[in-house]
Write a protein that holds these residues in place. Sequence first.
Motif, short mmCIF file in Angstrom:
data_model
loop_
_atom_site.label_atom_id
_atom_site.label_comp_id
_atom_site.label_asym_id
_atom_site.label_seq_id
_atom_site.Cartn_x
_atom_site.Cartn_y
_atom_site.Cartn_z
N ALA A 369 23.57 84.15 -18.03
CA ALA A 369 24.86 84.57 -18.57
C ALA A 369 24.76 84.74 -20.09
O ALA A 369 25.28 85.72 -20.65
N ALA A 370 24.07 83.80 -20.75
CA ALA A 370 23.94 83.86 -22.21
C ALA A 370 23.17 85.11 -22.61
O ALA A 370 23.54 85.81 -23.57
N GLU A 371 22.11 85.42 -21.86
CA GLU A 371 21.33 86.61 -22.21
C GLU A 371 22.14 87.88 -22.01
O GLU A 371 22.11 88.79 -22.83
N LEU A 377 22.39 79.38 -26.40
CA LEU A 377 22.38 78.29 -25.42
C LEU A 377 21.42 77.23 -25.95
O LEU A 377 20.32 77.56 -26.40
N ALA A 378 21.87 75.98 -25.90
CA ALA A 378 21.00 74.91 -26.41
C ALA A 378 20.88 73.82 -25.36
O ALA A 378 21.80 73.58 -24.58
N LEU A 379 19.70 73.17 -25.38
CA LEU A 379 19.42 72.12 -24.41
C LEU A 379 18.90 70.89 -25.13
O LEU A 379 17.99 70.99 -25.95
N PHE A 480 12.99 82.26 -23.04
CA PHE A 480 12.68 81.51 -21.82
C PHE A 480 13.00 82.38 -20.61
O PHE A 480 14.10 82.93 -20.52
N ARG A 481 12.01 82.48 -19.74
CA ARG A 481 12.24 83.33 -18.57
C ARG A 481 12.90 82.56 -17.43
O ARG A 481 13.38 83.15 -16.48
N MET A 484 13.30 76.24 -15.99
CA MET A 484 12.18 75.29 -16.11
C MET A 484 11.46 75.45 -17.44
O MET A 484 11.07 74.47 -18.08
N GLN A 485 11.27 76.72 -17.85
CA GLN A 485 10.59 76.95 -19.14
C GLN A 485 11.37 76.32 -20.29
O GLN A 485 10.80 75.72 -21.20
N MET A 486 12.68 76.44 -20.22
CA MET A 486 13.51 75.91 -21.31
C MET A 486 13.51 74.38 -21.29
O MET A 486 13.45 73.72 -22.34
#
Length: 511
Positions: A369-371, A377-379, A480-481, A484-486
Motif C-alpha cells: 500500500a505504501a509503495e 513505512l517504518a519498522l 524491500f521486495r 521478510m526483507q524489511m
Amino acid sequence: MPAIETDPPASVTHRPRGLPMLPDALALRLEDCDTLPSLPSAVLRVLELSRCPEASTSDYAAAIEPDPALTLRVMALANSAFYSRQAGEVHQCQDAVGRLGTDATTAAALSFGLRDLEVPDRFWHRALTAATAARELARRLCPEAASRLFTAALLQDVGILALVALEGEAYASRLECLVQHPELAVAEREAYGCDHARVGAWLARDWGASLDLARLIADSHGPLTADDPQRLCLRLSGRVADAHLADDASLAFAKLGQLLERFGDLEGLPSLSLERLLGEVCDALPAMTELFALTGMPSLDRTQVLLEGKQRLFALTLHLCARLEDHHRQLDALREENDALDIKTRTDPLTGLANRGWLEHSIEQRLQAAERAGQGLALLFIDLDHFKALNDRHGHGVGDTALVNFATALRDLIREGDLAGRYGGEEFLVVLPDQGSDGARRVAARLLRLLEAQPMAEGQDETLYLSASIGIATLETGPFRSAMQMIDAADRQMYRAKRGGRGRVASLKPA
Ligand SMILES: Nc1nc2c(ncn2[C@@H]2O[C@H](COP(=O)(O)OP(=O)(O)OP(=O)(O)O)[C@@H](O)[C@H]2O)c(=O)[nH]1
C-alpha cells in the motif's frame, strides 16, 4: 369463413421452425411411435378457428359438418340437460354452436377427438380448469385473445398424452404427481431432456395445428412475467388449475393470491382479484365438465376456501417469521464465534498483541500500500535485553508478567493506525505507516525513556526495569521486495544496537 394463415410444414419433424428443439433421441422415438393420439381433421379445423376472434358460429358449423360423428356429438351436447335448460331442441349444427358458445364447442370437439385415450380424469380436470382460468384471465388482461388462450390452455398438456403413448406405465406412474406440475416438468426434463410442454408443441405441429398454437403450448411453463399478458394468462392458468386440484386447495389458493397481488401492482395491468377469478372459474366449470362427461371434479366452497386460505397463510407467515428470527440468531452466534476465532488466529495468547503470522501479513500489505501511494513505512525491531537472566533470577512467571506489562506499555505508546506485535519470545515489532527514519527514531527513543521510567515487574526483593535494543528499517533505507526483507533489515539493525551496548537504537542512514 375467415382466412386462416397456414404455416409451411416443418422440414425436420423434431426441429419445427420457431419452436424449441426436442432432444434428437426423443424426437426419433416419437416419430416412430404409432400409438400417438391423433385428431380428426374437423377437430383441427375447429382448433384453427378458435384462434380467430372474428370466426362466427357458421364458420364453426362449416368446419364441423363434414364430420357427421362430430356433428352428432355437438348437437347432442347442445340438447343435453345442462345446455337446453332455457330452450328447446336444436336441429342444426350452427344453432348447436350458438348455444354452446365457441369455446365450449372447441372443447367439445377436442374431447371428441381424444375421447378414447386412457388418461386419468385428473388430466381433463386440469385441462378444463386451466382453459377456463386462461379465458377469464384473458378477458381482463388481453380480451382479444380470450378464445385463443382458452384453446392453448386446454391443449397445454397434450404432451402428456404423447408421453403416455410412448412410455405407457413407466410414464403413467409419474402422472400421479400431476398436481405438483412443476415437479412433473422437472422429472421429465431429467428423464427425456425436455418437458411435456415441448412435446405438446411437437404433437400439435404433428397434427397440423398452427405454429402460433404450438408456440403457446411450448411456452406454457415458465416464470410469470408481466411483459407479455398472453403468456402471463397461460402460465397462470396452469397454476390456478393446480391450486383447484390441490389436496390443500385453501393454502394453494392463498399462495396464488399472494402471487397475483404482485402483478396487481404492475403498471398497465388491471388488478387480478383471486376472489373474482375463482368465482368465474367455479361458475364456468360445471358446463365444461358436462362437455367431457367428467365426474369427480372437486367443487369448492370459494368463500370458505379463500377465508381459510388467508388464515392458514397468516399462521404460516408467523411460523416462518419465528423460524427466520431463529436463523438470524443462529447466524449472529456463528458470526460472533467466527470473529472470536478470527481474533484468536491473529493474536499472541500471552500479550494479546498481534502474533507473528498476522504481523508478517500486515507488513506485506502495508508495504504494498505504501509503495502504491508513495508513502513511507517504518519498522521497529525490539529485543528485550538480558531477558534470560531475568527469567533465571526471578522465574518464568515474573518473566511472563514483564512481557505482558511491556506489551501493554507498547500498545499505549503507539498511535491508532500503528501496529504492535510479538514476533517471538522477547522480540516485538512495531509497524509505523507513513513514517520515515526520523519519526521511527522518535518513537524508539520514547520507548527507551518509558522503559527507564516505568518498572515492568516486581522481583523478590527488587522492582524490575527492562531495557531494549531497537533496530529500525524504513522505506528510505530499502527497497524491500517483501515483508521478510524489511523485517530482516530491522533485525540486523537491532543486532547492531546489541553489539553497540544494548539499551539503544540503531538504523541505517537514509540514502
Ligand atoms: N518468561 C518468558 N520468557 C520467555 C518467553 N519467550 C522467550 N522467553 C525467554 O527469553 C529469553 C531470551 O534469551 P536470549 O535469546 O538469550 O536473549 P537475552 O537473554 O534477552 O539476551 P540478549 O538478547 O542478548 O540481550 C530466553 O530465556 C527465553 O526463554 C516467554 O513467553 N516468557
